[in-house]
Design an enzyme around this catalytic site. Structure first.
Site, short mmCIF file in Angstrom:
data_model
loop_
_atom_site.label_atom_id
_atom_site.label_comp_id
_atom_site.label_asym_id
_atom_site.label_seq_id
_atom_site.Cartn_x
_atom_site.Cartn_y
_atom_site.Cartn_z
N HIS A 170 28.72 9.82 48.63
CA HIS A 170 27.35 10.12 49.06
C HIS A 170 26.81 9.01 49.95
O HIS A 170 26.29 9.26 51.04
CB HIS A 170 26.45 10.30 47.84
CG HIS A 170 24.98 10.35 48.16
ND1 HIS A 170 24.27 11.53 48.17
CD2 HIS A 170 24.09 9.38 48.49
CE1 HIS A 170 23.01 11.27 48.50
NE2 HIS A 170 22.88 9.97 48.70
N GLU A 171 26.91 7.77 49.47
CA GLU A 171 26.32 6.67 50.23
C GLU A 171 27.05 6.43 51.55
O GLU A 171 26.42 6.18 52.58
CB GLU A 171 26.30 5.41 49.37
CG GLU A 171 25.31 5.47 48.22
CD GLU A 171 23.88 5.74 48.68
OE1 GLU A 171 23.46 5.17 49.71
OE2 GLU A 171 23.17 6.52 48.03
N HIS A 174 25.95 8.69 54.30
CA HIS A 174 24.77 8.30 55.07
C HIS A 174 25.20 7.60 56.37
O HIS A 174 24.55 7.73 57.41
CB HIS A 174 23.87 7.37 54.25
CG HIS A 174 22.99 8.08 53.28
ND1 HIS A 174 22.08 9.05 53.66
CD2 HIS A 174 22.87 7.98 51.93
CE1 HIS A 174 21.44 9.50 52.60
NE2 HIS A 174 21.91 8.87 51.53
N TYR A 185 14.83 9.79 58.42
CA TYR A 185 14.75 9.74 56.97
C TYR A 185 13.33 10.00 56.48
O TYR A 185 12.68 9.16 55.86
CB TYR A 185 15.26 8.39 56.48
CG TYR A 185 15.77 8.39 55.05
CD1 TYR A 185 16.84 9.20 54.69
CD2 TYR A 185 15.20 7.57 54.09
CE1 TYR A 185 17.32 9.19 53.39
CE2 TYR A 185 15.68 7.56 52.78
CZ TYR A 185 16.72 8.37 52.45
OH TYR A 185 17.20 8.37 51.15
N GLU A 194 19.73 13.53 53.06
CA GLU A 194 20.17 13.39 51.66
C GLU A 194 21.12 14.51 51.26
O GLU A 194 22.12 14.29 50.56
CB GLU A 194 18.97 13.36 50.73
CG GLU A 194 18.29 12.02 50.62
CD GLU A 194 19.21 10.96 50.04
OE1 GLU A 194 20.01 11.28 49.14
OE2 GLU A 194 19.14 9.81 50.51
N ASP A 267 8.60 9.11 48.13
CA ASP A 267 10.02 9.32 48.45
C ASP A 267 10.22 9.78 49.89
O ASP A 267 10.95 10.72 50.17
CB ASP A 267 10.61 10.34 47.45
CG ASP A 267 12.11 10.54 47.60
OD1 ASP A 267 12.80 9.58 47.96
OD2 ASP A 267 12.58 11.67 47.34
N HIS A 272 14.65 13.03 48.48
CA HIS A 272 15.58 13.24 47.38
C HIS A 272 15.22 14.46 46.53
O HIS A 272 16.00 14.87 45.67
CB HIS A 272 15.62 12.03 46.44
CG HIS A 272 16.25 10.80 47.02
ND1 HIS A 272 15.54 9.86 47.73
CD2 HIS A 272 17.54 10.36 46.99
CE1 HIS A 272 16.35 8.87 48.10
NE2 HIS A 272 17.56 9.16 47.68
#
Length: 352
Positions: A170-171, A174, A185, A194, A267, A272
């Site tokens: 996932h990271e 990005h 974002y 996301e 957020d 998210h």
């Protein structure tokens, strides 16, 4: 935003940590506040003008397509990258966290290269760098535009962040978005940012385990929670809003349909939270097509991200329309396009 603008992206959203920071459990609250402070400091450090460039070194652009991994140990500190402890091709160390990070970087590289022919997340052999044992009681993991950083967890809510390979995927995804569509974002484009990371993070796990769409759990961060937490994972792509329901952690706030879209200033406009909607669309398209999700459904999403038609401000409907166009371009008017149309319709996102 300029091309390839890096963003600071954490796997645990700030709204969840803020909820924990208000807990009546003093230990949970203190550790959540510490993680929030560490995130704020790391985000600020990333914004400094002396930050390193985000483009791949020139000598990697023509390199043979193979992973170039380096793992560092922060030893409980916050200076990045830390002490180098394992490089590409070296034997496993005695530190399981180091070895999991190394393996997770490799699994992510293998998905992008083995399935889509992409040489690392930037397409030009970008070295994959990670730092482990970041800070003390740090309950998060993040991509800072250059590298991965993993905390060991707070041992109250979260365990070691290298445990779920989909968190690593996932990271790093990005970074993939950073070098392709560069989705801003914030609000719907941020939720798509996301969601794309959840999609490819899940695909990293499924590809590594050889799982079909029926065998996959479609969870993001399964195994990350402390055994005392009432929850399965951070998010569920199959059933957004059901990943956790815990007295301390709260209830998963993700919607699964546009009727329940959350409008919030927290957020980054709910990046998210509202990612649950495109997440479920991908799940529905992949399961409708069956087989391996990284093949037809994953290929369509990959084509959209690399096709050059998205803008940084792309919204859900525009992304949905792009998946329809990508499905038609690659597969014609067959089962793929029908699966995509059906999936977006089911979550209330128009495609025209």
């Amino acid at each position: 935003m300029t091309p390839h603008t890096p963003v600071f992206c954490t796997i645990v959203p700030p709204h969840l940590l803020e909820h924990l920071a208000g807990s009546s459990d003093a230990a949970v609250a203190a550790k959540a506040r510490r993680t929030l402070a560490a995130d704020a400091a790391a985000r600020a450090a990333r914004a400094l003008p002396h930050a390193r460039p985000t483009t791949a070194p020139a000598d990697t652009a023509a390199a043979e397509a193979r992973p170039r991994r380096t793992i560092h140990d922060c030893e409980g500190g916050t200076d990045l990258p830390g002490t180098r402890v394992r490089e590409e091709g070296q034997e496993a160390t005695g530190d399981a966290t180091v070895n999991r990070a190394y393996a997770g970087l490799g699994a992510t590289f293998e998905l992008f290269h083995g399935v889509y022919g992409r040489n690392s997340i930037d397409g030009a052999g970008l070295p994959l760098i990670a730092s482990v044992h970041y800070d003390r009681d740090y309950g998060n993991a993040f991509w800072n535009g250059e590298q991965m950083v993993f905390g060991d967890g707070d041992d109250e809510i979260f365990l070691d962040f290298t445990l779920p390979v989909d968190v690593i995927g996932h990271e790093l995804a990005h970074g993939f978005t950073q070098y392709t569509a560069n989705l801003e974002y914030f609000s719907q484009s941020g939720a798509l940012n996301e969601s794309v990371s959840d999609v490819f993070g899940s695909l990293v796990k499924q590809y590594a385990l050889g799982q079909s769409v029926e065998q996959a759990d479609w969870l993001i961060g399964e195994g990350l929670f402390h055994p005392n937490v009432q929850g399965k994972a951070l998010r569920s792509m199959k059933a957004p809003g059901t990943a956790y329901d815990d007295d301390v952690l709260g209830k998963d706030p993700q919607p699964a349909h546009m009727d329940d879209y959350v409008r919030t200033s927290r957020d980054n406009g709910g990046v998210h939270i509202n990612s649950g909607i495109p997440n479920r669309a991908f799940y529905l398209a992949a399961t409708e097509l069956g087989g391996n999700a990284w093949e037809r459904a994953g290929q369509i999403w990959y084509d959209v991200m690399t096709g050059g038609t998205l803008t940084p401000e792309t919204r859900f409907a525009e992304f949905a329309a792009a998946t329809v166009a990508a499905a038609r371009a690659r597969y014609g008017d067959g089962a793929e396009i029908q699966a995509v149309l059906k999936a977006w319709s089911a979550v209330g996102v128009p495609t025209d």
